[in-house]
Write a protein that holds these residues in place. Structure first.
Motif, PDB file in Angstrom:
ATOM      1  N   MET A   1       7.494   6.624   9.606  1.00 36.58           N
ATOM      2  CA  MET A   1       6.660   7.804   9.860  1.00 36.58           C
ATOM      3  C   MET A   1       7.510   8.951  10.399  1.00 36.58           C
ATOM      4  O   MET A   1       7.365  10.105   9.973  1.00 36.58           O
ATOM      5  N   TYR A   2       8.381   8.640  11.326  1.00 35.70           N
ATOM      6  CA  TYR A   2       9.276   9.651  11.912  1.00 35.70           C
ATOM      7  C   TYR A   2      10.107  10.320  10.813  1.00 35.70           C
ATOM      8  O   TYR A   2      10.186  11.553  10.732  1.00 35.70           O
ATOM      9  N   ASP A   3      10.681   9.509   9.931  1.00 33.75           N
ATOM     10  CA  ASP A   3      11.541  10.053   8.874  1.00 33.75           C
ATOM     11  C   ASP A   3      10.735  10.844   7.854  1.00 33.75           C
ATOM     12  O   ASP A   3      11.232  11.839   7.301  1.00 33.75           O
ATOM     13  N   SER A   4       9.496  10.423   7.577  1.00 32.21           N
ATOM     14  CA  SER A   4       8.661  11.146   6.637  1.00 32.21           C
ATOM     15  C   SER A   4       8.358  12.552   7.140  1.00 32.21           C
ATOM     16  O   SER A   4       8.369  13.523   6.369  1.00 32.21           O
TER      17      SER A   4
ATOM     18  N   ARG B   1      -1.701   0.108  -3.693  1.00 38.55           N
ATOM     19  CA  ARG B   1      -2.734   1.095  -3.940  1.00 38.55           C
ATOM     20  C   ARG B   1      -2.570   2.231  -2.944  1.00 38.55           C
ATOM     21  O   ARG B   1      -1.750   2.176  -2.043  1.00 38.55           O
ATOM     22  N   THR B   2      -3.377   3.248  -3.117  1.00 39.72           N
ATOM     23  CA  THR B   2      -3.298   4.392  -2.228  1.00 39.72           C
ATOM     24  C   THR B   2      -4.388   4.334  -1.177  1.00 39.72           C
ATOM     25  O   THR B   2      -5.455   3.775  -1.416  1.00 39.72           O
ATOM     26  N   ASP B   3      -4.119   4.909  -0.012  1.00 43.31           N
ATOM     27  CA  ASP B   3      -5.115   4.983   1.048  1.00 43.31           C
ATOM     28  C   ASP B   3      -5.668   6.410   1.138  1.00 43.31           C
ATOM     29  O   ASP B   3      -6.191   6.804   2.154  1.00 43.31           O
ATOM     30  N   GLU B   4      -5.541   7.159   0.039  1.00 40.12           N
ATOM     31  CA  GLU B   4      -6.086   8.508   0.079  1.00 40.12           C
ATOM     32  C   GLU B   4      -7.591   8.437  -0.145  1.00 40.12           C
ATOM     33  O   GLU B   4      -8.365   8.714   0.742  1.00 40.12           O
TER      34      GLU B   4
ATOM     35  N   LEU C   1       0.867  -1.178   0.000  1.00 36.45           N
ATOM     36  CA  LEU C   1       0.000   0.000   0.000  1.00 36.45           C
ATOM     37  C   LEU C   1       0.899   1.222   0.000  1.00 36.45           C
ATOM     38  O   LEU C   1       1.867   1.288   0.764  1.00 36.45           O
ATOM     39  N   HIS C   2       0.620   2.205  -0.873  1.00 36.30           N
ATOM     40  CA  HIS C   2       1.471   3.378  -0.882  1.00 36.30           C
ATOM     41  C   HIS C   2       0.633   4.653  -0.786  1.00 36.30           C
ATOM     42  O   HIS C   2      -0.570   4.652  -0.962  1.00 36.30           O
TER      43      HIS C   2
ATOM     44  N   THR D   1       3.876  11.218   3.393  1.00 33.64           N
ATOM     45  CA  THR D   1       3.176   9.970   3.088  1.00 33.64           C
ATOM     46  C   THR D   1       4.012   8.766   3.518  1.00 33.64           C
ATOM     47  O   THR D   1       5.220   8.873   3.746  1.00 33.64           O
ATOM     48  N   LEU D   2       3.337   7.637   3.598  1.00 35.97           N
ATOM     49  CA  LEU D   2       3.971   6.391   4.005  1.00 35.97           C
ATOM     50  C   LEU D   2       3.599   5.281   3.039  1.00 35.97           C
ATOM     51  O   LEU D   2       2.531   5.323   2.413  1.00 35.97           O
ATOM     52  N   ASP D   3       4.440   4.272   2.926  1.00 40.49           N
ATOM     53  CA  ASP D   3       4.126   3.051   2.192  1.00 40.49           C
ATOM     54  C   ASP D   3       3.996   1.909   3.186  1.00 40.49           C
ATOM     55  O   ASP D   3       4.713   1.862   4.198  1.00 40.49           O
TER      56      ASP D   3
END
Length: 316
Positions: A203-206, A300-303, A161-162, A271-273
């Motif tokens: 998440m931290y790095d994003s 797929r995207t979670d948007e 998931l991206h 964003t995260l993958d």
């Protein structure tokens, strides 16, 4: 006590004839008699009485026959279970997951796994990325469904998931609470509540990568490793926290009430993958089977729906 002696005794108990029992076991009669003597010597009990006319079990022999049948049957079941597990037809599998995986990956994968491999028992554990990877390395998890992927050769991975967006989380009295979106650069000078990096490195790095793109520094005033704790802290202090859009929706952030609010971030949107991660030296055959059950899942995207629903809540 040897297993073959139990098998020989049970054959004799069924046939009550040394010749027929020996033939059935592909043994000579002297060999069968020798095995019986060894078994009786081990137990220090007479199991079989015989004379020139008949062979019969003693009372002790009849009781031993009942127990011996259970032992042999259990060993046979154990052998079948071991073979099925080695072939991947049975066994156990421990899967760690986060919230997006729970919503978008597990329902389909578990349905396929149950349909294709009903004798494999799957255990599920919801954990953040860091604890999942630690459990995977320790062997208590077989598969981790996490944000980002590790860079060590100890693990292998597959993207599922991206573009899972991150949002800011603020209290109702925060000056951002009524805004539909905030440029990331406005975090300059804001006091933030953040988790330790080892809890979720991706998440931290994003978050810090978005700060670097805007050439700003984040002020981390508080730490909270639990999303619920973050929500409580921003509700009572003018702090800014962070959550995935999936987590924000699950916690009702932005819904009418007194709780905290989710605010979209922009320029850029962090964003995260989501990845499936497993050990490179995997010994559990069920791991490959579960990965096959996720094979049809395309990144797929979670948007989509979550993003629209969250925006609707923000605008209420």
């Amino acid at each position: 006590m040897e297993f073959r002696h139990l098998v020989s005794f049970l054959a004799l108990a069924e046939e009550l004839h040394f010749g027929r029992a020996a033939q059935r076991l592909h043994l000579s009669q002297p060999s069968l008699s020798a095995q019986l003597r060894k078994l009786e010597a081990t137990l220090d009990v007479l199991l079989v009485e015989r004379n020139s006319h008949e062979v019969r079990l003693t009372p002790a022999g009849r009781e031993f026959e009942l127990q011996a049948r259970q032992i042999v049957a259990q060993l046979e079941r154990a052998a079948l279970a071991a073979k099925a597990t080695a072939e991947g037809r049975a066994g156990t599998l421990s899967v760690g997951y986060n919230l997006p995986a729970s919503r978008h990956v597990l329902p389909g994968a578990l349905a396929r796994m149950t349909d294709r491999h009903p004798d494999i028992a799957v255990s599920l554990w919801e954990k953040r990325t860091g604890p999942q990877l630690a459990a995977l390395a320790a062997g208590s998890l077989d598969i981790a469904l996490v944000y980002g992927h590790p860079s060590t050769s100890e693990f292998r991975y597959r993207r599922l998931l991206h573009r899972v967006p991150l949002v800011a989380v603020v209290g109702r009295r925060h000056r951002w609470a009524d805004r539909p979106s905030v440029p990331f650069a406005e975090l300059q000078g804001q006091e933030c509540v953040l988790f330790a990096r080892e809890q979720c490195p991706a998440m931290y790095d994003s978050i810090f990568r978005a700060a670097a793109l805007n050439r700003i520094s984040l002020t981390v005033a508080r730490h909270a490793d639990d999303p619920g704790a973050t929500a409580h802290m921003v509700s009572v202090r003018p702090l800014v926290g962070f959550a995935s859009v999936t987590r924000a929706m699950s916690m009702g952030l932005g819904a009418p009430g007194a709780g905290p609010v989710a605010v979209k971030l922009s320029n850029p949107v962090p964003t995260l993958d989501l990845y499936a991660v497993w050990r490179a030296e995997e010994s559990n055959p069920a791991t490959a089977l579960f990965l096959d059950c996720m094979e049809s899942l395309q990144p797929r995207t979670d948007e989509g729906v979550d993003d629209v629903a969250l925006q609707h809540q923000i605008e209420q």
